[in-house]
Design an enzyme around this catalytic site. Structure first.
Site, PDB file in Angstrom:
ATOM      1  N   SER A  43       0.860  -1.186   0.000  1.00  0.00           N
ATOM      2  CA  SER A  43       0.000   0.000   0.000  1.00  0.00           C
ATOM      3  C   SER A  43       0.894   1.232   0.000  1.00  0.00           C
ATOM      4  O   SER A  43       2.105   1.133   0.224  1.00  0.00           O
ATOM      5  CB  SER A  43      -0.852  -0.056   1.274  1.00  0.00           C
ATOM      6  OG  SER A  43      -1.313   1.215   1.658  1.00  0.00           O
ATOM      7  N   TYR A  82      -2.964  -0.945  10.137  1.00  0.00           N
ATOM      8  CA  TYR A  82      -2.895  -1.170   8.681  1.00  0.00           C
ATOM      9  C   TYR A  82      -1.514  -0.749   8.160  1.00  0.00           C
ATOM     10  O   TYR A  82      -0.864  -1.490   7.433  1.00  0.00           O
ATOM     11  CB  TYR A  82      -4.013  -0.375   8.004  1.00  0.00           C
ATOM     12  CG  TYR A  82      -4.129  -0.571   6.507  1.00  0.00           C
ATOM     13  CD1 TYR A  82      -4.860  -1.641   5.986  1.00  0.00           C
ATOM     14  CD2 TYR A  82      -3.537   0.313   5.617  1.00  0.00           C
ATOM     15  CE1 TYR A  82      -4.985  -1.815   4.612  1.00  0.00           C
ATOM     16  CE2 TYR A  82      -3.654   0.146   4.248  1.00  0.00           C
ATOM     17  CZ  TYR A  82      -4.386  -0.914   3.742  1.00  0.00           C
ATOM     18  OH  TYR A  82      -4.491  -1.088   2.384  1.00  0.00           O
TER      19      TYR A  82
HETATM   20  P1  NDP Z   1     -11.846  -4.967  -0.958  1.00  0.00           P
HETATM   21  O1  NDP Z   1     -12.420  -4.666   0.379  1.00  0.00           O
HETATM   22  O2  NDP Z   1     -12.623  -4.673  -2.184  1.00  0.00           O
HETATM   23  O3  NDP Z   1     -11.348  -6.467  -1.019  1.00  0.00           O
HETATM   24  C1  NDP Z   1     -10.746  -7.085   0.065  1.00  0.00           C
HETATM   25  C2  NDP Z   1     -10.680  -8.562  -0.229  1.00  0.00           C
HETATM   26  O4  NDP Z   1     -10.022  -9.235   0.829  1.00  0.00           O
HETATM   27  C3  NDP Z   1     -12.048  -9.170  -0.402  1.00  0.00           C
HETATM   28  O5  NDP Z   1     -12.006 -10.063  -1.477  1.00  0.00           O
HETATM   29  C4  NDP Z   1     -12.270  -9.910   0.912  1.00  0.00           C
HETATM   30  O6  NDP Z   1     -13.074 -11.064   0.699  1.00  0.00           O
HETATM   31  C5  NDP Z   1     -10.847 -10.306   1.250  1.00  0.00           C
HETATM   32  N1  NDP Z   1     -10.644 -10.503   2.684  1.00  0.00           N
HETATM   33  C6  NDP Z   1     -10.595  -9.550   3.652  1.00  0.00           C
HETATM   34  N2  NDP Z   1     -10.395 -10.116   4.849  1.00  0.00           N
HETATM   35  C7  NDP Z   1     -10.332 -11.460   4.633  1.00  0.00           C
HETATM   36  C8  NDP Z   1     -10.148 -12.580   5.471  1.00  0.00           C
HETATM   37  N3  NDP Z   1      -9.995 -12.470   6.805  1.00  0.00           N
HETATM   38  N4  NDP Z   1     -10.135 -13.808   4.906  1.00  0.00           N
HETATM   39  C9  NDP Z   1     -10.303 -13.950   3.581  1.00  0.00           C
HETATM   40  N5  NDP Z   1     -10.466 -12.935   2.730  1.00  0.00           N
HETATM   41  C10 NDP Z   1     -10.481 -11.699   3.262  1.00  0.00           C
HETATM   42  O7  NDP Z   1     -10.461  -4.161  -0.956  1.00  0.00           O
HETATM   43  P2  NDP Z   1      -9.396  -3.827  -2.091  1.00  0.00           P
HETATM   44  O8  NDP Z   1      -9.650  -4.578  -3.336  1.00  0.00           O
HETATM   45  O9  NDP Z   1      -9.285  -2.377  -2.125  1.00  0.00           O
HETATM   46  O10 NDP Z   1      -8.088  -4.367  -1.367  1.00  0.00           O
HETATM   47  C11 NDP Z   1      -7.320  -5.445  -1.831  1.00  0.00           C
HETATM   48  C12 NDP Z   1      -5.912  -5.316  -1.275  1.00  0.00           C
HETATM   49  O11 NDP Z   1      -5.324  -4.120  -1.766  1.00  0.00           O
HETATM   50  C13 NDP Z   1      -5.869  -5.230   0.247  1.00  0.00           C
HETATM   51  O12 NDP Z   1      -4.724  -5.907   0.729  1.00  0.00           O
HETATM   52  C14 NDP Z   1      -5.721  -3.735   0.489  1.00  0.00           C
HETATM   53  O13 NDP Z   1      -5.094  -3.476   1.714  1.00  0.00           O
HETATM   54  C15 NDP Z   1      -4.833  -3.368  -0.676  1.00  0.00           C
HETATM   55  N6  NDP Z   1      -4.841  -1.963  -1.022  1.00  0.00           N
HETATM   56  C16 NDP Z   1      -5.975  -1.335  -1.484  1.00  0.00           C
HETATM   57  C17 NDP Z   1      -5.917  -0.007  -1.824  1.00  0.00           C
HETATM   58  C18 NDP Z   1      -7.093   0.745  -2.347  1.00  0.00           C
HETATM   59  O14 NDP Z   1      -6.969   1.970  -2.548  1.00  0.00           O
HETATM   60  N7  NDP Z   1      -8.218   0.107  -2.604  1.00  0.00           N
HETATM   61  C19 NDP Z   1      -4.691   0.782  -1.708  1.00  0.00           C
HETATM   62  C20 NDP Z   1      -3.572   0.017  -1.242  1.00  0.00           C
HETATM   63  C21 NDP Z   1      -3.662  -1.298  -0.919  1.00  0.00           C
HETATM   64  P3  NDP Z   1     -14.412 -11.319   1.570  1.00  0.00           P
HETATM   65  O15 NDP Z   1     -15.238 -10.096   1.435  1.00  0.00           O
HETATM   66  O16 NDP Z   1     -15.013 -12.530   0.947  1.00  0.00           O
HETATM   67  O17 NDP Z   1     -13.904 -11.580   2.944  1.00  0.00           O
END
Ligand code: NDP
Length: 254
Positions: A144, A157
């Protein structure tokens, strides 16, 4: 065959049922990989399988909580069992709880660290024997901007995402002789469920990101797909331990 061809490879994308993970999963499938997504939400998993499935490769989904070590181990073992191999692991699942640092309960801190850091480590550990057996392997960890910068409303985070970069470097040097490359992508501000929530919780965030990003816009999940394919493909075989920003220039702006 191009150096970006993933035909015959099997990829696991954690959190691949939505947002950035789903866009990466689709990118890998378009490049020829068979994909297994892992998430907690079965309905999102099913939708993702349908979306990836139309791209011409096989798509599977596993329900698991990656904030629990056994959930990670079972998910990786289950994914490897589907095709009898594993070539690519994308550690994308992540979560955030936003509040001032002094207000976190230990449980809240632990929830973020367990999912964003310990889960990544355990998935890498569980994948290692499969990647080694394949005689080549690719791990892509999602960091991130908070891997670089602090965020006043996201202490656990930021701690987890900073640590993911150092974990990436440690694993990259440990496993280079096994022909396993371990790299990180550092997304800028990307329009997903995660940041839609942040924009509600952090006043002015939307405008601040737009103003600071040299590209002048928020990123889209699809913006991550190309670099993920590169880091999953033979094109990056001599690239390891790198933390690559995909941020429209956010991190080079003073
Ligand atoms: P979303 O909230 O859209 O997606 C998060 C994903 O992680 C979902 O598919 C969710 O699945 C899964 N997830 C979360 N917790 C768990 C868990 N305990 N077990 C299994 N699956 C889990 O977020 P983003 O697409 O934005 O984020 C994806 C990655 O990118 C993350 O690591 C985030 O930190 C990182 N990121 C995002 C940024 C942004 O601006 N969006 C910027 C920088 C980094 P489910 O709902 O089925 O649990």
């Amino acid at each position: 065959m191009t150096p970006f061809d993933l035909t015959g490879k099997v990829a696991v994308v954690t959190g691949g049922n939505g947002g950035i993970g789903l866009a990466i999963a689709c990118g890998l499938a378009r490049a020829g990989a068979d994909v297994v997504v892992v998430g907690r939400n079965a309905a999102k998993n099913e939708r993702a399988v349908r979306e990836i499935g139309v791209l011409g490769r096989t798509a599977h989904a596993l329900v698991a909580d990656l904030g629990i070590a056994d959930g990670c181990r079972e998910a990786i073992a289950g994914a490897a069992a589907i095709h009898g191999r594993l070539d690519i692991l994308v550690n994308n699942a992540g979560t955030n709880i936003r509040k001032p640092p002094q207000d976190y309960t230990l449980q809240e801190w632990q929830t973020v660290i367990d999912t964003n850091l310990t889960g990544v480590f355990v998935c890498c550990q569980a994948a290692y024997p499969h990647l080694k057996a394949a005689a080549h392997g690719k791990i892509i960890n999602i960091g991130s901007m908070t891997s670089i910068f602090g965020a006043s409303f996201a202490a656990p985070y930021s701690a987890s995402k900073g640590a993911v970069v150092q974990l990436t470097r440690a694993l990259a040097s440990a496993w280079a002789r096994d022909n396993i490359q371990v790299n990180a992508l550092l997304p800028g501000w990307i329009d997903t469920d995660l940041t839609r929530r942040a924009r509600v919780e952090v006043p002015g965030l939307h405008e601040r990101v737009e103003a600071r990003t040299p590209a002048g816009r928020w990123g889209l999940p699809e913006d991550l797909a190309g670099t993920a394919v590169f880091l999953a493909s033979p094109a990056s075989d001599f690239v390891t331990g790198v933390a690559l920003p995909v941020d429209g220039g956010y991190s080079i702006q003073a």
